[in-house]
Design a protein around this motif. Structure first.
Motif, PDB file in Angstrom:
ATOM      1  N   MET A 222       0.743  -1.125   0.189  1.00 32.32           N
ATOM      2  CA  MET A 222      -0.137  -0.154   0.042  1.00 32.32           C
ATOM      3  C   MET A 222       0.904   1.364   0.063  1.00 32.32           C
ATOM      4  O   MET A 222       2.063   1.254   0.154  1.00 32.32           O
ATOM      5  CB  MET A 222      -0.903   0.054   1.049  1.00 32.32           C
ATOM      6  N   GLN A 223       0.114   2.529  -0.246  1.00 30.76           N
ATOM      7  CA  GLN A 223       0.811   3.559   0.001  1.00 30.76           C
ATOM      8  C   GLN A 223       0.227   4.492   1.138  1.00 30.76           C
ATOM      9  O   GLN A 223      -1.088   4.835   1.046  1.00 30.76           O
ATOM     10  CB  GLN A 223       0.629   4.428  -1.316  1.00 30.76           C
ATOM     11  N   LEU A 224       0.985   4.524   2.101  1.00 33.79           N
ATOM     12  CA  LEU A 224       0.539   5.305   3.344  1.00 33.79           C
ATOM     13  C   LEU A 224       0.069   6.838   2.965  1.00 33.79           C
ATOM     14  O   LEU A 224      -0.737   7.233   3.523  1.00 33.79           O
ATOM     15  CB  LEU A 224       1.650   5.219   4.230  1.00 33.79           C
TER      16      LEU A 224
ATOM     17  N   ARG B 295       6.155   9.785   0.136  1.00 34.38           N
ATOM     18  CA  ARG B 295       6.685   9.810  -1.336  1.00 34.38           C
ATOM     19  C   ARG B 295       6.504   8.102  -1.667  1.00 34.38           C
ATOM     20  O   ARG B 295       7.151   7.680  -2.661  1.00 34.38           O
ATOM     21  CB  ARG B 295       7.943  10.158  -1.789  1.00 34.38           C
ATOM     22  N   MET B 296       5.758   7.171  -0.942  1.00 32.01           N
ATOM     23  CA  MET B 296       5.769   6.004  -1.110  1.00 32.01           C
ATOM     24  C   MET B 296       4.999   5.709  -2.566  1.00 32.01           C
ATOM     25  O   MET B 296       4.234   6.107  -3.020  1.00 32.01           O
ATOM     26  CB  MET B 296       4.828   5.251   0.042  1.00 32.01           C
ATOM     27  N   THR B 297       5.556   4.363  -3.159  1.00 31.09           N
ATOM     28  CA  THR B 297       5.005   3.835  -4.216  1.00 31.09           C
ATOM     29  C   THR B 297       4.412   2.260  -3.724  1.00 31.09           C
ATOM     30  O   THR B 297       4.797   1.826  -2.711  1.00 31.09           O
ATOM     31  CB  THR B 297       5.762   3.503  -5.438  1.00 31.09           C
ATOM     32  N   LEU B 298       3.818   1.709  -4.603  1.00 31.11           N
ATOM     33  CA  LEU B 298       3.475   0.330  -4.217  1.00 31.11           C
ATOM     34  C   LEU B 298       4.561  -0.584  -4.027  1.00 31.11           C
ATOM     35  O   LEU B 298       4.323  -1.692  -3.397  1.00 31.11           O
ATOM     36  CB  LEU B 298       2.700  -0.126  -5.453  1.00 31.11           C
TER      37      LEU B 298
ATOM     38  N   ASP C 168      10.488   1.449   5.754  1.00 36.62           N
ATOM     39  CA  ASP C 168      11.748   1.470   6.688  1.00 36.62           C
ATOM     40  C   ASP C 168      11.566   2.059   8.255  1.00 36.62           C
ATOM     41  O   ASP C 168      11.004   3.140   8.398  1.00 36.62           O
ATOM     42  CB  ASP C 168      12.666   2.672   5.862  1.00 36.62           C
ATOM     43  N   ILE C 169      12.146   1.070   9.016  1.00 36.12           N
ATOM     44  CA  ILE C 169      12.060   1.210  10.557  1.00 36.12           C
ATOM     45  C   ILE C 169      13.513   1.436  11.212  1.00 36.12           C
ATOM     46  O   ILE C 169      14.268   0.515  10.934  1.00 36.12           O
ATOM     47  CB  ILE C 169      11.122   0.242  10.977  1.00 36.12           C
ATOM     48  N   PHE C 170      13.713   2.145  11.896  1.00 34.79           N
ATOM     49  CA  PHE C 170      14.746   2.588  12.491  1.00 34.79           C
ATOM     50  C   PHE C 170      14.759   2.301  14.172  1.00 34.79           C
ATOM     51  O   PHE C 170      13.876   2.489  14.671  1.00 34.79           O
ATOM     52  CB  PHE C 170      15.253   4.024  12.202  1.00 34.79           C
TER      53      PHE C 170
ATOM     54  N   GLY D 265       1.310  -4.929   3.282  1.00 36.68           N
ATOM     55  CA  GLY D 265       1.615  -5.414   1.789  1.00 36.68           C
ATOM     56  C   GLY D 265       2.893  -5.086   1.431  1.00 36.68           C
ATOM     57  O   GLY D 265       3.403  -5.626   0.312  1.00 36.68           O
ATOM     58  N   ASN D 266       3.737  -4.240   1.986  1.00 33.08           N
ATOM     59  CA  ASN D 266       5.103  -3.777   1.553  1.00 33.08           C
ATOM     60  C   ASN D 266       6.077  -4.640   2.363  1.00 33.08           C
ATOM     61  O   ASN D 266       5.929  -4.873   3.528  1.00 33.08           O
ATOM     62  CB  ASN D 266       5.180  -2.304   2.026  1.00 33.08           C
ATOM     63  N   ASP D 267       7.143  -4.746   1.862  1.00 33.46           N
ATOM     64  CA  ASP D 267       8.358  -5.207   2.577  1.00 33.46           C
ATOM     65  C   ASP D 267       8.880  -4.313   3.791  1.00 33.46           C
ATOM     66  O   ASP D 267       9.008  -3.327   3.593  1.00 33.46           O
ATOM     67  CB  ASP D 267       9.471  -5.462   1.709  1.00 33.46           C
TER      68      ASP D 267
END
Length: 210
Positions: free
Chosen positions: A1-3, A120-123, A128-130, A158-160
């Motif tokens: 998904m795109q948040l 700026r997410m795409t499908l 990314d988690i820090f 649904g995103n890695d």
């Protein structure tokens, strides 16, 4: 998904972007105001979407002077599902915060960074988690929790999920790295406090800042 485009999970059309604006603001908008927010779409296209949504009864149109303003019909049967979809981004962050807060050895600090934080997410984007591991965290338990988190975030979106881990000492040695600076400047905190993060980076020895 795109948040940044929560309605794209069910429809890729402009209708979803318009509904996101109307469902997340307790206000009425003119076509021009919506166009200024959604500058990647034509004003005529937005006008057609609004006319279609008014016919469905989901959106109400009120005349103000020579113009019409549009607002979500909160009494419509579809209003609550629409609001729930519009809140997917905040729902994701709330769920992530709750998951991390429930760890028996919670991170000293955690943030979402990259495209998920900057809109700026795409499908195909990663989430990314820090994570900064606390000094009292047991390595085996920590590794298991991180693995569970990675799986959960992928199931939610649904995103890695891409988790970047640091110990506190590693963080202090890596404070000048571009990725760490990106977290400081644009990351969205989900555990701990940004003030704590900045304090750790200020603890970098001067000889390591060159």
């Amino acid at each position: 998904m795109q948040l940044n485009r929560p309605f794209a999970t069910v429809t890729p059309t402009l209708d979803g972007d318009v509904l996101t604006i109307l469902a997340t603001h307790n206000a009425a908008f003119t076509t021009g105001q919506i166009h200024r927010i959604l500058d990647g779409f034509s004003e005529e296209g937005i006008r057609k979407v609004l006319a279609r949504l008014v016919l469905q009864g989901v959106v109400l149109a009120d005349r103000v002077g020579n113009a019409f303003v549009y607002r979500l019909n909160s009494e419509h049967l579809a209003a609550e599902p629409i609001k729930a979809l519009a809140r997917l981004t905040s729902t994701f962050f709330s769920r992530l915060e709750q998951r991390l807060d429930g760890w028996d050895q919670p991170p000293a600090y955690a943030a979402v960074f990259g495209s998920a934080a900057t809109g700026r997410m795409t499908l195909h984007s990663d989430v990314d988690i820090f994570l900064v591991r606390g000094r009292d965290a047991t390595e085996s338990i920590w590794s298991r929790r991180v693995g569970e988190l990675t799986t959960a975030v992928t199931e939610w979106t649904g995103n890695d999920a891409r988790v970047v881990e640091f110990t506190i000492d590693e963080l202090r040695r890596s404070g000048t790295e571009p990725m760490v600076r990106d977290v400081v400047e644009h990351g969205l905190t989900v555990a701990g406090s940004r003030a704590w993060l900045v304090k750790q980076l200020r603890a970098i020895p001067k000889k390591d800042r060159a």
